[in-house]
Each structure stands twice: as structure tokens, then as C-alpha cells.
Write a protein that holds these residues in place. Sequence first.
Motif: not given
Lengths: 251, 317
Positions: B202-203, B205-219, A95-99
Motif C-alpha cells: 500500500i505504501l 501506491l503513494g502517500d495519498g492512497v496509503a493515507t486514504g486507506l488509513g495507513l500510518s505511513t510514517a510507521a 488494487l480494488v481489493a486494497f479498498g
Amino acid sequence: MIQIDGVSHRIGGAPILHDISTRLPQGKLTALIGPNGAGKSTLLRLVGRLEPLQAGRITVAGHDVATTPTDRLARVMAILGQQTAIASRLRLSELVAFGRWPHHKGRPGSVDRAKVTEALDAFALTPLAGRFLDEVSGGQAQRAHIAMAVAQDTDWLLLDEPLNNLDMAHARALMRRLRAMVDGGRSVGMVVHEINYAAAWADHVIAMKNGRVVAQGPAGSVLTEDLLSDLYDTPIQIGEHRGRPLVLHHC
Amino acid sequence: MRPLPVLGAALLALMLVSVSVGAAQVDLRTILSDHRAMLVVLESRLPRTVAVVLTGAALSVAGVLIQALVRNRFVGPDTSGTAEGAALGLLAVTILWPASPLWLRMIAASAAAMATTALFLAVVRRLPVREVMLVPIAGLVLSGVLGSVVTFVGWQSDLMQYVGTWLMSGEFSGVISGRYELLWFAGIAAALAWFSADRFAILGLGDGVATGLGLSTAAVMRLGLAVVSIVTAMVVTTVGMIPFVGLVVPNLVARIMGDNLRTSLPVVALAGAVLVLACDLAGRLVIRPYEVPAGLILGILGAVLFLWLLHRRPAHG
Ligand SMILES: Nc1ncnc2c1ncn2[C@@H]1O[C@H](COP(=O)(O)OP(=O)(O)OP(=O)(O)O)[C@@H](O)[C@H]1O
Ligand SMILES: [Mg+2]
């Protein structure tokens, strides 16, 4: 600096935020305070582009959150939401690595690994690194989420109630860590409920109530007896401890 | 004990057995000199074995993806309206253009599967997150409704025998060289998903975390949708839907390895292949020289495994 201009927000027709204009200063630790339902999380989610902006404009270090590509923003700010309950079965180290993912996009280098190790260590997670997220305590999971946001290593760090579930020692360790980051040039915005953490550690305070900003400024000028009593509709006294305000509200 | 080499060895062994077992006696040691044996292996045994392996692997990977898309472990491509959508597409193209070429059927099946799976995703998005069991229920209801539509249209147009092979059988006895190659598309689609494994994790992990990590969730959602639909459509078209694999295998693997998909997806694929091949072999052996469809055996075994998983799953799962 995070600049918020004329932001209003509705959820299902109900107005939640009313024309909010404020700013989070660069290089400071800003605390967002206010009663339950004031709109703190909503505002933070809008800043962190977790929610689409309906009206107004928000820029983070010059990047307009409505138009800047989301992966670009992920290298400028890290955000930890209030709801972190997830069903995913990752090891804490994973999890932390995904940061670091916004930086390496799947090809971690030695810098990335070092930052992950450091973040795990900073939140006393090294002994738990191999455990699954759904097999640790609430506070341990919370620390792992914070560690992920810290490992993202961005100029801005936004945290919604990071002290949730943390015991006294870990809460203090987190605040010290955030303080050190701010002293090192980073900027932090966090929602805080335990007002004494804001009193002890924050430089800048934004007080919200009913979807409006009711006060903002240096911690000393916002954390006053009158203002806090009004804000929380409850009698509050303020003493002093080691030169910082100490809010007394237990009896 | 590392799962990858163990499963790899198990799969190889099962494949060898699968190639040796069948109505005709074939000795693998003399195959090079025996022309008839060679023909049996190349035209029938090997294609069947490969078809089973591809189906098991691709369906299991599709299961992981659909579970990441809806963030719920209790769904699979057979309980999210995907298979029924593919059947609906096949039915439509069969009625509208009976002599349509194969590639058009494939496209129709994949597109219709995408549409119904997208419908499922849209329904799930509107459900309260905390109600974990609503998601599989919604999937079962949607599958049921779509299945009824398919059956109704099938009756009306006298195409029930096709509908039966798409949705009910799940068997490999008809597989011969030239009649299973579509499954390679399923295998390739599933293999390509591995390159986006991090994104799917990452998806999850939920929309919030995914967006926070810069993932384009829709794509990422679109990519997952495409892979799940193509895999399911190819399986439905060639051998008929196989139940439970896409549900049970991802759960079993996640228990042991967790959800770091980059390391777990290959294990999921191998485990799925092993499970379906074992069931197919069992189906060929229990009442020799007759066969029980692999789908039937999986229906029973999968249900048992699923109940066991439901029982063991912690409350916050
Ligand atoms: N999904 C939703 N649907 C309807 N109303 C919502 C939704 N989410 C939040 N609200 C409402 O918006 C308002 C602001 O909520 P928000 O979560 O921003 O408050 P908060 O200041 O973070 O409160 P807390 O201190 O309890 O976390 C509340 O009145 C809440 O009821
Ligand atoms: Mg909140």
C-alpha cells in the motif's frame, strides 16, 4: 455532514486558501467547481487529511480530521486524489481489493471479497481484473481507482476529478452509480470540471475561485449565467434540458 | 508454471551441489559413516551454503522494501547509502573501541545504516516525483560520498583491509561454523517483513492512497527502514556487500508477478537465494581449486541484467 470552519492554507509561504468556511451536506451529491488553480484539490486534500491542516477546523460526520486516528477516518470516508499515476505493478483486482484493507487489515472475509467483486463489476472491470495497472489504458486505470474508493464502502466518498479520462458512457455510468449511492443514504463530494455533469447530477454546488468560496447552495441557485460567467471569466449561457439546467459554453 | 515450487526445487538442488563441491572430496552418501566428511560438511560446507542462501534472500527482500519506500524500482540496498552507512558504523566502533564485543558492532552498524538510509529517504522526498531517474542518481551520489568518507577514514586509521572486506568483496570463502550466524538476524528481519507485506504494498501506491486507506505511513517507513538497515548491516559485517541482488531480483519478480508483496515476497526471497547461490557455486567452479568471489560474479551478471531491465522497462515505469 462535512463542516469546514476558518480553513486557511499556504504552500511555501504563498496563500492558497483564504479563511474558508463551508459545509458539504449529508446525504447529498456535492459538486466543487471553479477554474484551474482555484484551490479545489487543496481543500479536498485537507478534508481527506492527505495534507496537514494549518489553520481552521474540519469535521467529517463529527470526526475532527486533525485528531481522529487515520485508520478510523478510513472507515468513515474514502478519498481519491487527482494524481493517481503510480508506478506500482498491481493487478486491477488487487488494487480494488486494497479498498477493503481499512476494514479487514489483511484478513479479508467473504463480505470483503463480495464488495470487491461488486465494485469490479460496477465499473466494467471484471474482464480486466487480472491485468496489471501499468498495462491498461488511462481511463481503465482511473476506473480501477474509483472502484477501489467505492469498495471502501464508507459513508463519505470524496473524488477529485473522477471523470478524468473517462469516455461518455463510463462517465455517465459513474454518475448514475454515485447518484444511486446518494439515494441510498451515502454522501459524495466531487470536483467537477465539465459543468454539465454538475448541472445534471449534483444536489449541492460549491463554487471556488482564487482560494475563496464565491457561491454555494442548491445546484439550481448556483448554476446561473451571471455567476458562472464571472466564475470562469468567460461568457456562458444556460438553457434547459429535461428540467435541469444545461450550460452552453462551446461557441 | 508456478514460480514458488520451481524456485524451491532449484534452490534445494543447488544447495545439495553446494554442499558436495569443495576442495576436499566428500561423498554425501557415505557421510554418516565418514567422520571427516561429516566434519567438513557441518563445519564448512553447510554453514557456507546457509550463509549464501540467507544473504541472497534477505538482500532481495531488503531491495523490495527500499524500492517501496522510495517508490522507485532503480534502487537497492547497495545504492542507497545503506551499506556504506553500515561500514561507517563499523569503522567508528572499531576506532573508538577496538575490543568492542560483537553485539555492539552489530548495533553500531545497524544504527549507522539506518541513519544514512534515512538521509537518503529525506533527500528523495524532496525530489520531483516525475523525475524517475533522479532517485537512483541521488542514491549513487550518496553512496559514493559515504564510500569516500569510509575509505578516507580507513586510510587514516590504517583499517583499509577491513573496509575492503565490508564494501568490496562480497565473498563466502571465509564462512565457517561460528562465523556467519549473524546472517540469521538478516533472514529473520526479512521474514518478519512478510507480515507487513500488505502495508508495504500500500505504501508503494503513494502517500495519498496509503493515507486514504488509513495507513500510518510514517510507521511503515520506520519499519521498512529498520529491516533494510539490519539486513544490510548483517551482510556487510559477515560477508561484505553483495552488489545488484537487491536491485535486480525485485525487478525480475515484479515483471512476472507484480507488486502484491504478500504473494511475491516469498518468491523474491527464493529467487535471491537461488541467484546468489548459483553465483557462489560458479565462483567456486570456474578456476578450481581457486575461487572467484560471488560478489564479483554478481557485479558482472547483475550489471548485464540491470541494463537489460532498463532497456525493457516501459517509459512510465
Ligand atoms: N505543491 C505546490 N506548490 C506550490 N503551489 C501549489 C502546489 N500545489 C498547488 N499549488 C497552487 O495552489 C493553488 C491551488 O491548487 P489546487 O490544486 O488546489 O487547484 P485546483 O482548483 O484543484 O485546480 P485544477 O482545477 O487545475 O485541479 C494553485 O494556484 C496552485 O498553483
Ligand atoms: Mg485540482
